[in-house]
Write a protein that holds these residues in place. Structure first.
Motif, PDB file in Angstrom:
ATOM      1  N   GLU A   1       0.853  -1.183   0.000  1.00 39.11           N
ATOM      2  CA  GLU A   1       0.000   0.000   0.000  1.00 39.11           C
ATOM      3  C   GLU A   1       0.892   1.236   0.000  1.00 39.11           C
ATOM      4  N   ARG A   2       0.304   2.361  -0.326  1.00 36.90           N
ATOM      5  CA  ARG A   2       1.076   3.600  -0.375  1.00 36.90           C
ATOM      6  C   ARG A   2       1.792   3.879   0.943  1.00 36.90           C
ATOM      7  N   SER A   3       1.120   3.603   2.056  1.00 41.07           N
ATOM      8  CA  SER A   3       1.752   3.835   3.360  1.00 41.07           C
ATOM      9  C   SER A   3       2.976   2.938   3.540  1.00 41.07           C
ATOM     10  N   ASP A   4       2.927   1.720   3.008  1.00 42.51           N
ATOM     11  CA  ASP A   4       4.084   0.820   3.074  1.00 42.51           C
ATOM     12  C   ASP A   4       5.244   1.390   2.264  1.00 42.51           C
ATOM     13  N   VAL A   5       4.928   1.856   1.072  1.00 43.20           N
ATOM     14  CA  VAL A   5       5.950   2.411   0.188  1.00 43.20           C
ATOM     15  C   VAL A   5       6.611   3.621   0.843  1.00 43.20           C
ATOM     16  N   LEU A   6       5.814   4.483   1.434  1.00 45.75           N
ATOM     17  CA  LEU A   6       6.368   5.673   2.092  1.00 45.75           C
ATOM     18  C   LEU A   6       7.247   5.302   3.280  1.00 45.75           C
ATOM     19  N   ARG A   7       6.833   4.283   4.031  1.00 42.24           N
ATOM     20  CA  ARG A   7       7.616   3.837   5.189  1.00 42.24           C
ATOM     21  C   ARG A   7       8.958   3.243   4.740  1.00 42.24           C
ATOM     22  N   VAL A   8       8.932   2.422   3.696  1.00 40.92           N
ATOM     23  CA  VAL A   8      10.168   1.836   3.167  1.00 40.92           C
ATOM     24  C   VAL A   8      11.085   2.932   2.639  1.00 40.92           C
ATOM     25  N   ALA A   9      10.510   3.857   1.883  1.00 46.58           N
ATOM     26  CA  ALA A   9      11.314   4.950   1.317  1.00 46.58           C
ATOM     27  C   ALA A   9      11.963   5.797   2.408  1.00 46.58           C
ATOM     28  N   ALA A  10      11.208   6.114   3.446  1.00 44.58           N
ATOM     29  CA  ALA A  10      11.744   6.941   4.531  1.00 44.58           C
ATOM     30  C   ALA A  10      12.872   6.223   5.271  1.00 44.58           C
ATOM     31  N   ALA A  11      12.697   4.935   5.533  1.00 41.21           N
ATOM     32  CA  ALA A  11      13.735   4.181   6.250  1.00 41.21           C
ATOM     33  C   ALA A  11      14.992   4.024   5.395  1.00 41.21           C
ATOM     34  N   ALA A  12      14.816   3.784   4.112  1.00 40.01           N
ATOM     35  CA  ALA A  12      15.969   3.662   3.222  1.00 40.01           C
ATOM     36  C   ALA A  12      16.706   5.002   3.126  1.00 40.01           C
ATOM     37  N   GLU A  13      15.959   6.080   2.990  1.00 37.04           N
ATOM     38  CA  GLU A  13      16.587   7.403   2.937  1.00 37.04           C
ATOM     39  C   GLU A  13      17.330   7.702   4.234  1.00 37.04           C
ATOM     40  N   ALA A  14      16.739   7.370   5.366  1.00 30.96           N
ATOM     41  CA  ALA A  14      17.398   7.617   6.652  1.00 30.96           C
ATOM     42  C   ALA A  14      18.718   6.863   6.742  1.00 30.96           C
ATOM     43  N   GLU A  15      18.742   5.617   6.260  1.00 26.11           N
ATOM     44  CA  GLU A  15      19.987   4.828   6.264  1.00 26.11           C
ATOM     45  C   GLU A  15      21.043   5.494   5.389  1.00 26.11           C
ATOM     46  N   ALA A  16      20.640   5.947   4.215  1.00 26.99           N
ATOM     47  CA  ALA A  16      21.590   6.591   3.308  1.00 26.99           C
ATOM     48  C   ALA A  16      22.110   7.895   3.895  1.00 26.99           C
ATOM     49  N   VAL A  17      21.213   8.718   4.391  1.00 27.16           N
ATOM     50  CA  VAL A  17      21.601  10.026   4.939  1.00 27.16           C
ATOM     51  C   VAL A  17      22.494   9.858   6.161  1.00 27.16           C
ATOM     52  N   SER A  18      22.176   8.897   7.027  1.00 26.94           N
ATOM     53  CA  SER A  18      22.985   8.703   8.238  1.00 26.94           C
ATOM     54  C   SER A  18      24.421   8.300   7.915  1.00 26.94           C
ATOM     55  N   ASN A  19      24.616   7.730   6.733  1.00 24.83           N
ATOM     56  CA  ASN A  19      25.955   7.332   6.304  1.00 24.83           C
ATOM     57  C   ASN A  19      26.592   8.337   5.343  1.00 24.83           C
ATOM     58  N   GLY A  20      25.861   9.392   5.008  1.00 28.58           N
ATOM     59  CA  GLY A  20      26.388  10.400   4.094  1.00 28.58           C
ATOM     60  C   GLY A  20      26.458   9.924   2.657  1.00 28.58           C
ATOM     61  N   TRP A  21      25.548   9.026   2.273  1.00 26.21           N
ATOM     62  CA  TRP A  21      25.571   8.435   0.933  1.00 26.21           C
ATOM     63  C   TRP A  21      24.544   9.094   0.028  1.00 26.21           C
ATOM     64  N   ALA A  22      24.988   9.586  -1.125  1.00 30.64           N
ATOM     65  CA  ALA A  22      24.108  10.181  -2.127  1.00 30.64           C
ATOM     66  C   ALA A  22      23.681   9.078  -3.093  1.00 30.64           C
ATOM     67  N   VAL A  23      22.436   8.657  -2.998  1.00 26.80           N
ATOM     68  CA  VAL A  23      21.942   7.536  -3.792  1.00 26.80           C
ATOM     69  C   VAL A  23      20.554   7.844  -4.351  1.00 26.80           C
TER      70      VAL A  23
END
Length: 133
Positions: free
Chosen positions: A8-30
């Motif tokens: 569902e859209r809420s699932d997609v948003l949750r996955v996207a936010a968690a993936a972005e948080a992982e990338a940002v916390s490591n300083g990775w531009a992806v």
């Protein structure tokens, strides 16, 4: 007829936010792509500083992982092991590490594809996103 789960859209948003948080916390531009079980794009997020090509590579990795219901790394490993015929497999363009399927009760609901850093780091970001579910 069987019924099944889907993202569902809420699932997609949750996955996207968690993936972005992982990338940002490591300083990775992806770029982070999320697809449904048929490989159709549901979300695409190119973070600041990510190379333009990553916006093409991430969805391809996600698409491959969803269609074959396994990590795209399996193809990279086989190609590197000498089975180069996989380079010509129809519709499989993202045969690089970084595409991870979203599996629930043995069924593939979709996948996350990431591109922009080292292959293992791409997969780490994808898995972090999926873990949010």
């Amino acid at each position: 007829m069987k019924t099944g789960s889907y993202l569902e859209r809420s699932d997609v948003l949750r996955v996207a936010a968690a993936a972005e948080a992982e990338a940002v916390s490591n300083g990775w531009a992806v770029t982070i792509a999320i697809v449904d079980g048929g490989g159709h794009l549901l979300a695409l997020n190119r973070l600041d500083g990510a190379a333009p090509a990553t916006a093409h590579i991430a969805p391809a990795k996600a698409n491959t992982a969803a269609l074959v219901r396994q990590e795209s790394k399996s193809f990279e490993d086989q190609i590197n092991g000498g089975r180069v015929a996989f380079l010509s497999a129809p519709t499989l363009q993202g045969v690089l590490e970084g595409g991870v399927p979203i599996i629930k009760d043995g069924h593939c609901l979709g996948a996350v594809g990431v591109s922009g850093v080292l292959p293992g780091q791409d997969a780490q970001i994808a898995r972090a996103g999926i873990a949010a579910l």
